[in-house]
Motif scaffolding. Structure first.
Motif, PDB file in Angstrom:
ATOM      1  N   ALA A 119       0.810  -1.216   0.000  1.00 10.76           N
ATOM      2  CA  ALA A 119       0.000   0.000   0.000  1.00 10.76           C
ATOM      3  C   ALA A 119       0.848   1.272   0.000  1.00 10.76           C
ATOM      4  N   GLY A 120       2.044   1.219   0.533  1.00 14.46           N
ATOM      5  CA  GLY A 120       2.893   2.408   0.586  1.00 14.46           C
ATOM      6  C   GLY A 120       3.837   2.550  -0.598  1.00 14.46           C
ATOM      7  N   CYS A 121       3.752   1.661  -1.556  1.00 15.55           N
ATOM      8  CA  CYS A 121       4.673   1.684  -2.698  1.00 15.55           C
ATOM      9  C   CYS A 121       4.248   2.694  -3.767  1.00 15.55           C
ATOM     10  N   HIS A 122       5.221   3.200  -4.470  1.00 16.39           N
ATOM     11  CA  HIS A 122       5.038   4.054  -5.638  1.00 16.39           C
ATOM     12  C   HIS A 122       4.599   3.166  -6.802  1.00 16.39           C
ATOM     13  N   PRO A 123       3.928   3.701  -7.815  1.00 13.66           N
ATOM     14  CA  PRO A 123       3.480   2.860  -8.941  1.00 13.66           C
ATOM     15  C   PRO A 123       4.595   2.095  -9.646  1.00 13.66           C
ATOM     16  N   THR A 124       5.820   2.594  -9.612  1.00 14.39           N
ATOM     17  CA  THR A 124       6.916   1.901 -10.300  1.00 14.39           C
ATOM     18  C   THR A 124       7.826   1.150  -9.333  1.00 14.39           C
ATOM     19  N   GLN A 125       7.345   0.914  -8.134  1.00 13.66           N
ATOM     20  CA  GLN A 125       8.123   0.212  -7.109  1.00 13.66           C
ATOM     21  C   GLN A 125       7.618  -1.209  -6.937  1.00 13.66           C
ATOM     22  N   ILE A 126       8.554  -2.137  -6.780  1.00 16.12           N
ATOM     23  CA  ILE A 126       8.224  -3.513  -6.430  1.00 16.12           C
ATOM     24  C   ILE A 126       8.968  -3.841  -5.144  1.00 16.12           C
ATOM     25  N   ASP A 127       8.220  -4.233  -4.130  1.00 15.63           N
ATOM     26  CA  ASP A 127       8.780  -4.623  -2.841  1.00 15.63           C
ATOM     27  C   ASP A 127       9.035  -6.131  -2.908  1.00 15.63           C
ATOM     28  N   LEU A 128      10.235  -6.559  -2.599  1.00 16.59           N
ATOM     29  CA  LEU A 128      10.644  -7.960  -2.749  1.00 16.59           C
ATOM     30  C   LEU A 128      10.937  -8.600  -1.400  1.00 16.59           C
ATOM     31  N   THR A 129      10.810  -9.916  -1.345  1.00 17.44           N
ATOM     32  CA  THR A 129      11.300 -10.610  -0.160  1.00 17.44           C
ATOM     33  C   THR A 129      12.808 -10.399  -0.101  1.00 17.44           C
ATOM     34  N   ALA A 130      13.352 -10.516   1.098  1.00 12.94           N
ATOM     35  CA  ALA A 130      14.788 -10.299   1.267  1.00 12.94           C
ATOM     36  C   ALA A 130      15.612 -11.233   0.381  1.00 12.94           C
ATOM     37  N   SER A 131      15.174 -12.494   0.255  1.00  5.92           N
ATOM     38  CA  SER A 131      15.943 -13.444  -0.560  1.00  5.92           C
ATOM     39  C   SER A 131      15.939 -13.043  -2.034  1.00  5.92           C
ATOM     40  N   ALA A 132      14.840 -12.495  -2.511  1.00  8.61           N
ATOM     41  CA  ALA A 132      14.795 -12.040  -3.908  1.00  8.61           C
ATOM     42  C   ALA A 132      15.631 -10.778  -4.080  1.00  8.61           C
ATOM     43  N   PHE A 133      15.527  -9.857  -3.128  1.00 10.28           N
ATOM     44  CA  PHE A 133      16.287  -8.607  -3.206  1.00 10.28           C
ATOM     45  C   PHE A 133      17.787  -8.886  -3.241  1.00 10.28           C
ATOM     46  N   LYS A 134      18.231  -9.890  -2.455  1.00 11.51           N
ATOM     47  CA  LYS A 134      19.667 -10.214  -2.399  1.00 11.51           C
ATOM     48  C   LYS A 134      20.210 -10.673  -3.745  1.00 11.51           C
ATOM     49  N   GLN A 135      19.338 -11.091  -4.657  1.00 13.21           N
ATOM     50  CA  GLN A 135      19.794 -11.472  -5.998  1.00 13.21           C
ATOM     51  C   GLN A 135      20.158 -10.236  -6.827  1.00 13.21           C
ATOM     52  N   LEU A 136      19.690  -9.071  -6.376  1.00 13.30           N
ATOM     53  CA  LEU A 136      19.930  -7.820  -7.113  1.00 13.30           C
ATOM     54  C   LEU A 136      20.946  -6.918  -6.431  1.00 13.30           C
ATOM     55  N   ALA A 137      20.955  -6.902  -5.112  1.00 13.18           N
ATOM     56  CA  ALA A 137      21.831  -6.000  -4.352  1.00 13.18           C
ATOM     57  C   ALA A 137      21.924  -6.525  -2.921  1.00 13.18           C
ATOM     58  N   THR A 138      22.687  -5.845  -2.092  1.00 13.89           N
ATOM     59  CA  THR A 138      22.770  -6.239  -0.683  1.00 13.89           C
ATOM     60  C   THR A 138      21.602  -5.616   0.077  1.00 13.89           C
ATOM     61  N   LEU A 139      21.208  -6.266   1.163  1.00 13.99           N
ATOM     62  CA  LEU A 139      20.117  -5.730   1.973  1.00 13.99           C
ATOM     63  C   LEU A 139      20.471  -4.354   2.534  1.00 13.99           C
ATOM     64  N   ASP A 140      21.755  -4.113   2.770  1.00 19.48           N
ATOM     65  CA  ASP A 140      22.187  -2.812   3.276  1.00 19.48           C
ATOM     66  C   ASP A 140      21.891  -1.689   2.285  1.00 19.48           C
ATOM     67  N   ASP A 141      21.830  -2.020   0.991  1.00 23.02           N
ATOM     68  CA  ASP A 141      21.506  -1.002  -0.011  1.00 23.02           C
ATOM     69  C   ASP A 141      20.084  -0.477   0.214  1.00 23.02           C
ATOM     70  N   GLY A 142      19.174  -1.351   0.620  1.00 23.93           N
ATOM     71  CA  GLY A 142      17.807  -0.937   0.929  1.00 23.93           C
ATOM     72  C   GLY A 142      16.927  -0.674  -0.271  1.00 23.93           C
ATOM     73  N   VAL A 143      17.454   0.079  -1.229  1.00 23.33           N
ATOM     74  CA  VAL A 143      16.732   0.425  -2.455  1.00 23.33           C
ATOM     75  C   VAL A 143      17.666   0.176  -3.621  1.00 23.33           C
ATOM     76  N   VAL A 144      17.150  -0.436  -4.673  1.00 20.44           N
ATOM     77  CA  VAL A 144      17.943  -0.641  -5.880  1.00 20.44           C
ATOM     78  C   VAL A 144      17.122  -0.140  -7.072  1.00 20.44           C
ATOM     79  N   TYR A 145      17.769   0.625  -7.924  1.00 24.03           N
ATOM     80  CA  TYR A 145      17.097   1.100  -9.128  1.00 24.03           C
ATOM     81  C   TYR A 145      16.985  -0.056 -10.103  1.00 24.03           C
ATOM     82  N   THR A 146      15.796  -0.243 -10.646  1.00 23.77           N
ATOM     83  CA  THR A 146      15.542  -1.406 -11.480  1.00 23.77           C
ATOM     84  C   THR A 146      14.755  -1.038 -12.728  1.00 23.77           C
ATOM     85  N   GLU A 147      14.767  -1.987 -13.632  1.00 17.93           N
ATOM     86  CA  GLU A 147      13.895  -1.963 -14.796  1.00 17.93           C
ATOM     87  C   GLU A 147      13.150  -3.280 -14.720  1.00 17.93           C
ATOM     88  N   TYR A 148      11.836  -3.247 -14.950  1.00 14.69           N
ATOM     89  CA  TYR A 148      11.094  -4.500 -14.856  1.00 14.69           C
ATOM     90  C   TYR A 148      10.088  -4.614 -15.977  1.00 14.69           C
TER      91      TYR A 148
END
Length: 170
Positions: A119-148
């Motif tokens: 509910a708090g996401c922007h229209p171009t934001q996808i919130d991922l499980t931590a395990s999925a996010f780790k495939q793109l960046a480190t959890l410490d990054d918090g936010v990663v710019y993406t194309e989907y």
């Protein structure tokens, strides 16, 4: 005098109703549809813990609000109010690629299945499980710019999301 007051009240109610209808149709025009193969620039974040409980697509569409996601599932959440209907986005798959703005690592991609509302996401934001996010960046990054882009869900291999219901076919 009472007739004039009643007329003014009725006129005010008509104007309010028309304004509300126009605002609603304007909001409907802004809502997205799932478009396969269309690349969208945005960003991804991650969630875990209590946010994995009672995922929206199962509760709202399958009448099973007791489905709790697992952190090792490669799933995502989007703000469903930005789509024409929850049914149009629930259980769809999205290929997410960390783009060149991320200078720390090479380009990485992952396919996730949308099964929750953010509910708090922007229209171009996808919130991922931590395990999925780790495939793109480190959890410490918090936010990663993406194309989907929305893609057909893979049907073979080691799927990292619940197998029921079956992926939608297009």
């Amino acid at each position: 005098m009472k007739f004039a007051q009643l007329s003014v009240l009725i006129m005010a109610m008509v104007i309010a109703f028309v304004s509300l209808s126009e605002a609603k149709s304007s909001d409907e025009k802004k809502k997205q549809t799932v478009k396969f193969g269309k690349k969208i620039s945005g960003h991804s974040t991650w969630f875990n813990g209590h946010d994995l409980k009672a995922v929206a697509c199962y509760g709202d569409l399958e009448n099973n609000s007791h489905v709790n996601a697992k952190d090792d599932w490669h799933i995502g959440a989007v703000h469903m109010d930005f789509y024409k209907s929850e049914k149009s986005v629930c259980f769809e798959c999205v290929k997410i690629t960390a783009n060149k703005k991320n200078k720390k690592s090479a380009t990485r991609s992952i396919v996730v299945r949308i099964i929750d509302d953010c509910a708090g996401c922007h229209p171009t934001q996808i919130d991922l499980t931590a395990s999925a996010f780790k495939q793109l960046a480190t959890l410490d990054d918090g936010v990663v710019y993406t194309e989907y882009e929305f893609v057909r869900c893979p049907s073979k291999g080691s799927l990292k999301w619940p197998k029921s219901p079956k992926p939608l076919s297009h």
